[in-house]
Scaffold this motif. Structure first.
Motif, PDB file in Angstrom:
ATOM      1  N   TYR A 255      -6.113  26.790  10.924  1.00 30.87           N
ATOM      2  CA  TYR A 255      -5.904  25.698  11.796  1.00 30.87           C
ATOM      3  C   TYR A 255      -4.550  25.817  12.763  1.00 30.87           C
ATOM      4  O   TYR A 255      -4.894  25.713  13.762  1.00 30.87           O
ATOM      5  CB  TYR A 255      -5.704  24.505  10.883  1.00 30.87           C
ATOM      6  CG  TYR A 255      -5.348  23.107  11.627  1.00 30.87           C
ATOM      7  CD1 TYR A 255      -6.314  22.585  12.475  1.00 30.87           C
ATOM      8  CD2 TYR A 255      -3.754  22.885  11.893  1.00 30.87           C
ATOM      9  CE1 TYR A 255      -5.847  21.279  12.852  1.00 30.87           C
ATOM     10  CE2 TYR A 255      -3.632  21.770  12.545  1.00 30.87           C
ATOM     11  CZ  TYR A 255      -4.384  21.018  13.202  1.00 30.87           C
ATOM     12  OH  TYR A 255      -4.082  20.000  13.960  1.00 30.87           O
ATOM     13  N   ASP A 256      -3.709  26.595  12.078  1.00 30.33           N
ATOM     14  CA  ASP A 256      -2.406  26.814  13.067  1.00 30.33           C
ATOM     15  C   ASP A 256      -2.723  27.775  14.233  1.00 30.33           C
ATOM     16  O   ASP A 256      -2.213  27.700  15.305  1.00 30.33           O
ATOM     17  CB  ASP A 256      -1.354  27.493  12.094  1.00 30.33           C
ATOM     18  CG  ASP A 256      -0.551  26.268  11.074  1.00 30.33           C
ATOM     19  OD1 ASP A 256      -0.962  25.049  11.479  1.00 30.33           O
ATOM     20  OD2 ASP A 256      -0.076  26.818  10.065  1.00 30.33           O
TER      21      ASP A 256
ATOM     22  N   ASP B 226       0.148  15.583  12.758  1.00 30.58           N
ATOM     23  CA  ASP B 226       0.565  13.919  13.282  1.00 30.58           C
ATOM     24  C   ASP B 226      -0.118  12.905  12.391  1.00 30.58           C
ATOM     25  O   ASP B 226       0.400  11.947  11.902  1.00 30.58           O
ATOM     26  CB  ASP B 226       0.235  13.806  14.828  1.00 30.58           C
ATOM     27  CG  ASP B 226       0.981  14.800  15.682  1.00 30.58           C
ATOM     28  OD1 ASP B 226       2.045  15.241  15.180  1.00 30.58           O
ATOM     29  OD2 ASP B 226       0.419  15.212  16.796  1.00 30.58           O
TER      30      ASP B 226
ATOM     31  N   LYS C 151      -1.329  25.919  17.243  1.00 29.73           N
ATOM     32  CA  LYS C 151      -2.123  25.729  18.440  1.00 29.73           C
ATOM     33  C   LYS C 151      -2.156  24.319  18.727  1.00 29.73           C
ATOM     34  O   LYS C 151      -2.133  23.862  19.994  1.00 29.73           O
ATOM     35  CB  LYS C 151      -3.490  26.350  18.397  1.00 29.73           C
ATOM     36  CG  LYS C 151      -4.467  26.169  19.539  1.00 29.73           C
ATOM     37  CD  LYS C 151      -5.551  26.714  19.396  1.00 29.73           C
ATOM     38  CE  LYS C 151      -6.355  26.645  20.887  1.00 29.73           C
ATOM     39  NZ  LYS C 151      -7.761  27.453  20.857  1.00 29.73           N
ATOM     40  N   GLU C 152      -2.342  23.393  17.721  1.00 33.72           N
ATOM     41  CA  GLU C 152      -2.444  21.990  17.866  1.00 33.72           C
ATOM     42  C   GLU C 152      -1.697  21.340  16.696  1.00 33.72           C
ATOM     43  O   GLU C 152      -1.738  21.923  15.570  1.00 33.72           O
ATOM     44  CB  GLU C 152      -3.692  21.534  18.153  1.00 33.72           C
ATOM     45  CG  GLU C 152      -4.797  21.960  16.966  1.00 33.72           C
ATOM     46  CD  GLU C 152      -6.169  21.373  17.511  1.00 33.72           C
ATOM     47  OE1 GLU C 152      -6.689  20.738  16.645  1.00 33.72           O
ATOM     48  OE2 GLU C 152      -6.676  21.763  18.612  1.00 33.72           O
ATOM     49  N   THR C 153      -1.326  19.957  16.843  1.00 34.77           N
ATOM     50  CA  THR C 153      -0.520  19.462  15.856  1.00 34.77           C
ATOM     51  C   THR C 153      -1.126  18.036  15.205  1.00 34.77           C
ATOM     52  O   THR C 153      -0.866  17.329  14.519  1.00 34.77           O
ATOM     53  CB  THR C 153       0.852  19.078  16.178  1.00 34.77           C
ATOM     54  OG1 THR C 153       0.850  18.123  17.171  1.00 34.77           O
ATOM     55  CG2 THR C 153       1.750  20.275  16.565  1.00 34.77           C
ATOM     56  N   GLY C 154      -2.492  18.015  15.704  1.00 42.76           N
ATOM     57  CA  GLY C 154      -3.179  16.805  15.162  1.00 42.76           C
ATOM     58  C   GLY C 154      -3.168  16.373  13.705  1.00 42.76           C
ATOM     59  O   GLY C 154      -2.734  15.324  13.418  1.00 42.76           O
TER      60      GLY C 154
ATOM     61  N   GLY D  40      -6.860  25.763  15.685  1.00 42.70           N
ATOM     62  CA  GLY D  40      -6.922  24.238  15.903  1.00 42.70           C
ATOM     63  C   GLY D  40      -7.988  23.929  15.030  1.00 42.70           C
ATOM     64  O   GLY D  40      -8.598  24.539  14.148  1.00 42.70           O
ATOM     65  N   GLU D  41      -8.377  22.634  15.170  1.00 44.18           N
ATOM     66  CA  GLU D  41      -9.586  22.034  14.300  1.00 44.18           C
ATOM     67  C   GLU D  41     -10.982  22.710  14.745  1.00 44.18           C
ATOM     68  O   GLU D  41     -11.841  22.541  13.796  1.00 44.18           O
ATOM     69  CB  GLU D  41      -9.474  20.470  14.831  1.00 44.18           C
ATOM     70  CG  GLU D  41     -10.405  19.775  14.066  1.00 44.18           C
ATOM     71  CD  GLU D  41     -10.458  17.911  13.772  1.00 44.18           C
ATOM     72  OE1 GLU D  41     -11.404  17.303  13.578  1.00 44.18           O
ATOM     73  OE2 GLU D  41      -9.633  17.721  14.655  1.00 44.18           O
TER      74      GLU D  41
END
Length: 405
Positions: free
Chosen positions: A64-65, A9, A3-6, A68-69
């Motif tokens: 998390y995948d 990253d 969903k997000e890669t924060g 997300g956070e």
């Protein structure tokens, strides 16, 4: 698809990173941004620790995948809230510092990273490292003053901490523990005239020590070498450890995969077809003559190995892995032979397989198609630039309209 890669990253890795890649990324970033090394990067260190805490746990990473956070903070793992562990706890557990209760009885650990080559890990090496550490002042024996001169701090009653009560709402109070400002957490006060002249009443001194770091054959990138009891000293506490972390630099020829060494070798077409002998210099300065005998065909993309020429195994240095070689074959340039020579070459090669042709079709009914070089990437960019239209472009075009009666 994540969903997000924060968090990925933050650690500088891809969403499909392996656990080993996550460990390597955390190790390098945590050592770089540790508050002892970068006092102004506390927030960055906290973000790195939180990202690793989530991604190193299989269940939290899966959560998390998917969500997300936000999913982590809402406590979707069933732990009753998505609070994060202390960044220093994560750091100490990763580098072998033990739990918080154990640390409270010991001095602070010192973690250093030392750069090594693949040659060092293959042959073994000894490196000298200069470290700064806290040592108990010998002059005052860690008292900070002459004997009997220190007095208990009356502000904190010798605890070094003060508890303050804050009212946060009617009928609700909060207790907050802070370091005592009067004694700076020491639990005792020493007058200026009674302070030790060597340490200034701090009880410890900052000193430099030279360590000899012995790197055994077969050690790995990221492996830790621990000097027990050589860390920071504090009065009344067991000394901490000095932890050395090996950081392997990239080698121009070999890549390590476990106990194997991997390399690439480029062959000319004649070598792939007719055999070859190529020298390879090993990490201990021997020369291997890599040999393919005539008649042993090497195809593009083939992988071969030489047994017992890989990395030595740690603590079993006489046992070694494999040397794995990935082959690529370079074909000659176009028109490297005149036409009459091509016919001669063709006579030595296996016969062509004739394509099936309908007996009733005449030659003049064939459409001959010549091959040309094709650059797919440039074509893709060209199409994207010239054929992309948004909704406004469609709205402004003329075009044919339907007439209604």
């Amino acid at each position: 698809m994540v969903k997000e890669t924060g968090f990925y990253d933050t650690l500088g890795v891809k969403p499909n990173a392996t656990p080993d890649e996550l460990k390597r990324a955390y190790r390098k970033l945590a050592l770089k941004y540790h508050p002892d090394k970068n006092p102004t990067e506390g927030e960055k260190f906290k973000q790195i620790s939180q990202a690793y805490e989530v991604l190193s746990d299989a269940q939290k990473r899966e959560l998390y995948d998917r969500g997300g956070e936000k999913a982590i903070k809402e406590g979707g793992t069933g732990g009753g809230g998505g609070s994060f562990a202390s960044p220093m706890d994560i750091f100490d557990l990763f580098f072998g510092g033990g739990s918080r209760m154990h640390r409270e009885r010991r001095g602070k650990n010192i973690v250093h990273q030392i750069s090594v080559t693949l040659d060092d890990l293959y042959n073994g090496a000894t490196k000298k490292l200069s470290v700064q550490k806290n040592t108990i002042c010998e002059r005052c024996e860690g008292r900070g003053s002459r004997k009997g001169a220190a007095q208990m701090c009356m502000s904190c009653h010798g605890t070094g901490m003060q508890v303050r009560v804050h009212q946060i709402a009617p009928g609700m109070v909060q207790q907050v523990s802070t370091v005592c400002h009067s004694c700076q957490g020491q639990g005792q006060r020493i007058s200026q005239k009674d302070r030790c002249k060597a340490c200034g009443g701090r009880k410890i001194l900052r000193q430099k020590k030279i360590l000899e770091v012995h790197i055994d054959k077969g050690m790995r990138d990221g492996q830790k070498i621990v000097f027990h009891g050589e860390g920071d000293q504090d009065p009344g506490l067991e000394p901490g450890d000095i932890i050395i972390v090996l950081d392997q630099r990239q080698h121009p020829l070999f890549t390590r995969k476990g106990e194997d060494l991997v390399m690439s070798m480029e062959l000319q077409l004649v070598e792939a077809l007719c055999g070859f002998q190529k020298p390879v210099l090993t990490l201990d300065n021997r020369t291997l003559l890599i040999t393919s005998h005539p008649g042993e065909l090497i195809k593009p993309g083939d992988t071969k190995c030489v047994m017992n020429e890989g990395m030595p195994m740690h603590r079993r240095p006489f046992e070694k892995g494999r040397l794995i070689i990935h082959f690529s074959v370079v074909f000659p340039q176009a028109n490297f032979l005149p036409r009459h020579k091509l016919k001669e070459l063709e006579s030595y090669l296996p016969e062509k397989m004739d394509a099936e042709q309908p007996e009733s079709m005449d030659d003049d009914l064939y459409i001959y198609a010549d091959l040309e070089d094709c650059d797919l990437e440039n074509r893709k960019r060209h199409n994207h630039q010239h054929f992309y239209m948004d909704e406004d472009d469609y709205a402004n075009t003329g075009g044919v309209q339907c007439q209604t009666s």
